[in-house]
Scaffold this motif. Structure first.
Motif, mmCIF file in Angstrom:
data_model
loop_
_atom_site.group_PDB
_atom_site.id
_atom_site.type_symbol
_atom_site.label_atom_id
_atom_site.label_comp_id
_atom_site.label_asym_id
_atom_site.label_seq_id
_atom_site.Cartn_x
_atom_site.Cartn_y
_atom_site.Cartn_z
ATOM 1 N N GLU A 132 0.719 -23.478 39.644
ATOM 2 C CA GLU A 132 0.361 -23.514 38.218
ATOM 3 C C GLU A 132 -0.208 -22.199 37.717
ATOM 4 O OE1 GLU A 132 -1.849 -26.743 36.440
ATOM 5 O OE2 GLU A 132 -1.190 -28.044 38.073
ATOM 6 N N THR A 133 -0.610 -21.318 38.632
ATOM 7 C CA THR A 133 -1.268 -20.079 38.218
ATOM 8 C C THR A 133 -0.319 -18.885 38.184
ATOM 9 O OG1 THR A 133 -1.866 -19.485 40.485
ATOM 10 C CG2 THR A 133 -3.433 -20.862 39.267
ATOM 11 N N PHE A 134 0.987 -19.159 38.355
ATOM 12 C CA PHE A 134 1.951 -18.056 38.351
ATOM 13 C C PHE A 134 1.917 -17.310 37.014
ATOM 14 C CE2 PHE A 134 6.137 -16.323 37.342
ATOM 15 C CZ PHE A 134 6.370 -15.530 38.462
ATOM 16 N N ALA A 135 1.769 -15.993 37.072
ATOM 17 C CA ALA A 135 1.831 -15.184 35.852
ATOM 18 C C ALA A 135 2.353 -13.791 36.209
ATOM 19 C CB ALA A 135 0.461 -15.075 35.193
ATOM 20 N N VAL A 136 3.259 -13.285 35.341
ATOM 21 C CA VAL A 136 3.808 -11.944 35.544
ATOM 22 C C VAL A 136 2.766 -10.938 35.052
ATOM 23 C CG1 VAL A 136 5.698 -10.379 34.911
ATOM 24 C CG2 VAL A 136 6.141 -12.830 35.230
ATOM 25 N N LEU A 187 -2.903 -10.502 27.450
ATOM 26 C CA LEU A 187 -3.446 -11.825 27.781
ATOM 27 C C LEU A 187 -2.451 -12.927 27.417
ATOM 28 C CD1 LEU A 187 -7.114 -11.250 26.575
ATOM 29 C CD2 LEU A 187 -6.424 -11.704 28.943
ATOM 30 N N GLU A 188 -1.819 -12.759 26.240
ATOM 31 C CA GLU A 188 -0.856 -13.780 25.807
ATOM 32 C C GLU A 188 0.340 -13.847 26.758
ATOM 33 O OE1 GLU A 188 -0.337 -12.722 21.693
ATOM 34 O OE2 GLU A 188 -1.876 -14.161 21.045
ATOM 35 N N GLU A 189 0.750 -12.668 27.224
ATOM 36 C CA GLU A 189 1.848 -12.670 28.199
ATOM 37 C C GLU A 189 1.455 -13.402 29.476
ATOM 38 O OE1 GLU A 189 4.446 -9.288 28.995
ATOM 39 O OE2 GLU A 189 3.442 -8.279 27.325
ATOM 40 N N MET A 190 0.137 -13.447 29.714
ATOM 41 C CA MET A 190 -0.332 -14.151 30.909
ATOM 42 C C MET A 190 -0.796 -15.568 30.578
ATOM 43 S SD MET A 190 -2.094 -11.137 33.113
ATOM 44 C CE MET A 190 -1.996 -12.063 34.634
ATOM 45 N N ASN A 191 -0.223 -16.137 29.519
ATOM 46 C CA ASN A 191 -0.398 -17.547 29.148
ATOM 47 C C ASN A 191 -1.745 -17.891 28.505
ATOM 48 O OD1 ASN A 191 2.026 -17.677 30.616
ATOM 49 N ND2 ASN A 191 0.929 -18.288 32.480
ATOM 50 N N PHE A 192 -2.481 -16.875 28.017
ATOM 51 C CA PHE A 192 -3.728 -17.175 27.318
ATOM 52 C C PHE A 192 -3.432 -17.564 25.883
ATOM 53 C CE2 PHE A 192 -7.539 -15.551 29.631
ATOM 54 C CZ PHE A 192 -6.899 -15.183 30.797
ATOM 55 N N LEU A 222 -11.058 -25.585 35.912
ATOM 56 C CA LEU A 222 -10.379 -24.733 36.901
ATOM 57 C C LEU A 222 -9.551 -23.655 36.203
ATOM 58 C CD1 LEU A 222 -10.158 -24.438 39.980
ATOM 59 C CD2 LEU A 222 -8.002 -25.690 39.854
ATOM 60 N N ALA A 223 -8.796 -24.066 35.190
ATOM 61 C CA ALA A 223 -7.976 -23.107 34.447
ATOM 62 C C ALA A 223 -8.867 -22.063 33.774
ATOM 63 C CB ALA A 223 -7.116 -23.831 33.415
ATOM 64 N N THR A 224 -10.013 -22.506 33.243
ATOM 65 C CA THR A 224 -10.905 -21.553 32.566
ATOM 66 C C THR A 224 -11.496 -20.552 33.560
ATOM 67 O OG1 THR A 224 -11.385 -22.988 30.708
ATOM 68 C CG2 THR A 224 -13.052 -21.339 31.235
ATOM 69 N N ALA A 225 -11.903 -21.023 34.726
ATOM 70 C CA ALA A 225 -12.440 -20.095 35.733
ATOM 71 C C ALA A 225 -11.366 -19.081 36.135
ATOM 72 C CB ALA A 225 -12.949 -20.864 36.946
ATOM 73 N N ASP A 226 -10.147 -19.559 36.380
ATOM 74 C CA ASP A 226 -9.032 -18.644 36.684
ATOM 75 C C ASP A 226 -8.847 -17.650 35.528
ATOM 76 O OD1 ASP A 226 -8.441 -19.864 39.134
ATOM 77 O OD2 ASP A 226 -6.818 -21.107 38.321
ATOM 78 N N ASN A 227 -8.925 -18.173 34.301
ATOM 79 C CA ASN A 227 -8.727 -17.327 33.121
ATOM 80 C C ASN A 227 -9.791 -16.230 33.016
ATOM 81 O OD1 ASN A 227 -6.425 -18.567 32.168
ATOM 82 N ND2 ASN A 227 -7.497 -19.905 30.712
ATOM 83 N N ILE A 228 -11.034 -16.576 33.309
ATOM 84 C CA ILE A 228 -12.105 -15.575 33.204
ATOM 85 C C ILE A 228 -11.862 -14.445 34.211
ATOM 86 C CG2 ILE A 228 -14.580 -15.139 33.541
ATOM 87 C CD1 ILE A 228 -15.028 -18.084 32.523
ATOM 88 N N ALA A 229 -11.494 -14.833 35.431
ATOM 89 C CA ALA A 229 -11.217 -13.818 36.455
ATOM 90 C C ALA A 229 -10.069 -12.917 35.990
ATOM 91 C CB ALA A 229 -10.891 -14.487 37.789
ATOM 92 N N THR A 230 -9.023 -13.532 35.443
ATOM 93 C CA THR A 230 -7.872 -12.775 34.949
ATOM 94 C C THR A 230 -8.267 -11.889 33.775
ATOM 95 O OG1 THR A 230 -6.420 -14.583 35.603
ATOM 96 C CG2 THR A 230 -5.525 -12.989 34.029
ATOM 97 N N PHE A 231 -9.042 -12.472 32.862
ATOM 98 C CA PHE A 231 -9.473 -11.758 31.659
ATOM 99 C C PHE A 231 -10.130 -10.424 32.004
ATOM 100 C CE2 PHE A 231 -12.607 -10.727 28.418
ATOM 101 C CZ PHE A 231 -11.901 -10.898 27.239
ATOM 102 N N ARG A 232 -11.049 -10.480 32.965
ATOM 103 C CA ARG A 232 -11.773 -9.256 33.320
ATOM 104 C C ARG A 232 -10.825 -8.192 33.846
ATOM 105 N NH1 ARG A 232 -16.950 -12.261 36.025
ATOM 106 N NH2 ARG A 232 -15.432 -12.571 37.685
ATOM 107 N N SER A 233 -9.836 -8.588 34.635
ATOM 108 C CA SER A 233 -8.934 -7.566 35.176
ATOM 109 C C SER A 233 -7.989 -7.034 34.101
ATOM 110 C CB SER A 233 -8.179 -8.080 36.402
ATOM 111 O OG SER A 233 -7.442 -9.210 36.072
ATOM 112 N N VAL A 234 -7.572 -7.884 33.156
ATOM 113 C CA VAL A 234 -6.684 -7.422 32.083
ATOM 114 C C VAL A 234 -7.409 -6.418 31.184
ATOM 115 C CG1 VAL A 234 -5.469 -8.128 29.969
ATOM 116 C CG2 VAL A 234 -5.216 -9.483 32.056
#
Ligand code: ADP
Ligand code: MG
Ligand code: MG
Ligand code: MG
Ligand code: MG
Length: 445
Positions: free
Chosen positions: A74-78, A175-180, A204-216
């Motif tokens: 479920e966390t697959f993102a390009v 972020l939008e490209e990564m499903n935000f 769970l999705a929000t925690a994953d999103n926060i981690a992703t957000f910081r790197s983006v």
């Protein structure tokens, strides 16, 4: 392969992905990567990918170091900044499995959150969480980050003062490209300070999103040769960066269990118990939600950051705010203490467990405080029964070690490693001599 895993394998083909980054986080919230050729995707789903856990902060002892990563399809993102032409890259966030027992690894922060989610599910609830991460953008000097704000805009300013609005737009596209689903973005109060908030999702999705957000955010800033930082208080005497977190429980049928139209604040009994649990465990939560020495430079009176353990429907000096909600679905509470240095998995886990404890024990919430608490003196705070949040990382760790509910929420492994690492960090800080001290004393004495 499951249907979801099969779909990921197909997308890898379609999007011309050459490499997969398998990600997980350590106890301190740092994202770790293992890169595999995309051709290994099926194998990764079927058998997992083995790695040596002994080199990861707070994971395991050397002699028991074999860990396995199980990618969550479920966390697959390009990754938007590694475009297809020359072979793209995608990421998958993984669960960590202890190969000796075949069980989820107790030191995996994602598993700590999963345990909290499972408990909520047993009680008939799903946690929805919506964060508002803030950050500064600073100029670089010969490649090194400075604390020179990259612009001089203020709250909600528009360009040309808000020089970063183009950059923010790029961040949002990525972020939008990564499903935000980005809900809003604006220039914050301080020079060079910004906020991008995105739509709430399950914990769970929000925690994953926060981690992703910081790197983006950091990656896009890097491409503009500036530095984005989530450090809570990079500059003294101006607003720091927080990560207010909006929380509500939904039932299995997707109904907001925090909403009650008959209540003055449209909050249900469940919401009040949850709120009371958050307030009761607030000092211990602080250790997780504000885990750096610098976090406590933000939690001081006068800069819209909370200091006092109280809730309010009107003012922003309280720890918990009840935002105005236009629809039943948006009825929620907002915890204002967290900052973006928190490990998002652990932070949401302790918030959720604290709230569930309030429901379990039927804790009663106090009345809201409608005055500016920054202006209360000690007597008045005592009269209202308002406690103060820990004033330092050291005090916060003391509070954590005194709170069995929050310790249990983390589990023995994580609680032990976390307090050990943070005690060490605080001891180092205490023996360091700061610029403030030399400025003040060097020539005076
Ligand atoms: P603020 O008014 O504090 O600046 P924002 O508008 O920036 O708040 O952010 C509000 C956040 O609350 C968003 O992430 C939004 O998706 C989230 N939110 C809305 N409804 C709910 C809900 N029912 N549960 C949890 N979060 C919610
Ligand atoms: Mg699997
Ligand atoms: Mg906001
Ligand atoms: Mg803000
Ligand atoms: Mg807010």
């Amino acid at each position: 392969l499951s249907a979801e895993e099969q779909a990921v394998v197909e997308r890898i083909e379609q999007e011309n992905i050459d490499f997969l980054r398998l990600q997980f986080t350590d106890i301190l919230g740092t994202v770790k990567n293992v890169s595999i050729p995309a051709s290994q995707a099926e194998k990764a789903f079927q058998k997992g990918i083995y790695f040596d856990g002994s080199s990861i902060e707070g994971f395991v002892r050397i002699q028991e170091s074999d860990m396995r990563l199980d990618p969550d399809p479920e966390t697959f993102a390009v990754l938007p900044w590694r475009r297809k032409d020359d072979g793209g890259a995608a990421r998958l966030i993984c669960d960590v499995v202890d190969t000796e027992t075949g069980e989820p690894f107790s030191g995996d922060p994602r598993h700590v959150l999963q345990r909290a989610i499972d408990r909520a599910a047993e009680m008939g609830f799903t946690l929805n969480a919506g964060p508002e991460p803030e950050f500064f953008i600073f100029a670089k000097d010969e490649g090194t980050a400075t604390t020179q704000p990259h612009d001089t805009g203020g709250y909600f300013d528009l360009g040309p003062k808000d020089l970063a609005s183009d950059m923010r737009r790029e961040m949002i596209y990525a972020l939008e490209e990564m499903n935000f689903e980005v809900e809003s973005s604006h220039h914050e109060v301080a020079d060079g300070q910004h906020e991008i908030s995105f739509k709430y999702a399950d914990a769970l999705a929000t925690a994953d999103n926060i981690a992703t957000f910081r790197s983006v955010v950091r990656a896009v800033a890097e491409m503009h040769d500036v530095h984005a930082t989530f450090m809570p208080k990079p500059i003294a005497r101006i607003n720091g960066s927080g990560m207010h977190t909006h929380l509500s429980l939904f039932t299995e049928d997707g109904v907001n269990a925090f909403y009650d139209s008959d209540d003055e604040f449209n909050l249900s009994e469940t919401a009040y118990h949850f709120l009371a649990g958050i307030l009761e465990h607030a000092p211990a939560i602080t250790a997780i939600a504000n885990p750096t020495v610098n976090s406590y430079k933000r939690l001081v009176p006068g800069y819209e950051a909370p200091v006092y353990v109280a809730w309010s429907d009107v003012n922003r000096s309280a720890l918990v705010r009840k935002p105005a909600a236009r629809t039943p679905a948006s009825s929620r509470i907002e915890l204002r203490s967290p900052d973006p240095t928190a490990n998002p998995y652990l932070a949401l886990a302790v918030m959720l467990q604290a709230g569930l404890d309030g429901i379990d024990r039927g804790l009663e919430a106090p009345d809201p405080v409608r005055e500016n608490i920054y202006e209360f003196d000690e007597d008045k705070r005592e009269e209202y029964g308002i406690e103060t949040l820990p004033g330092s990382l050291g005090e916060a760790i003391d509070a954590l070690e005194a709170d069995d509910v929050v310790l249990d929420a983390l589990g023995e492994h994580v609680a032990g490693k976390f307090t050990e690492a943070k005690r060490k960090e605080f001891a180092e800080y205490k023996t360091a001599v700061s610029a403030w001290e030399t400025d003040r004393y060097l020539e005076k004495f």
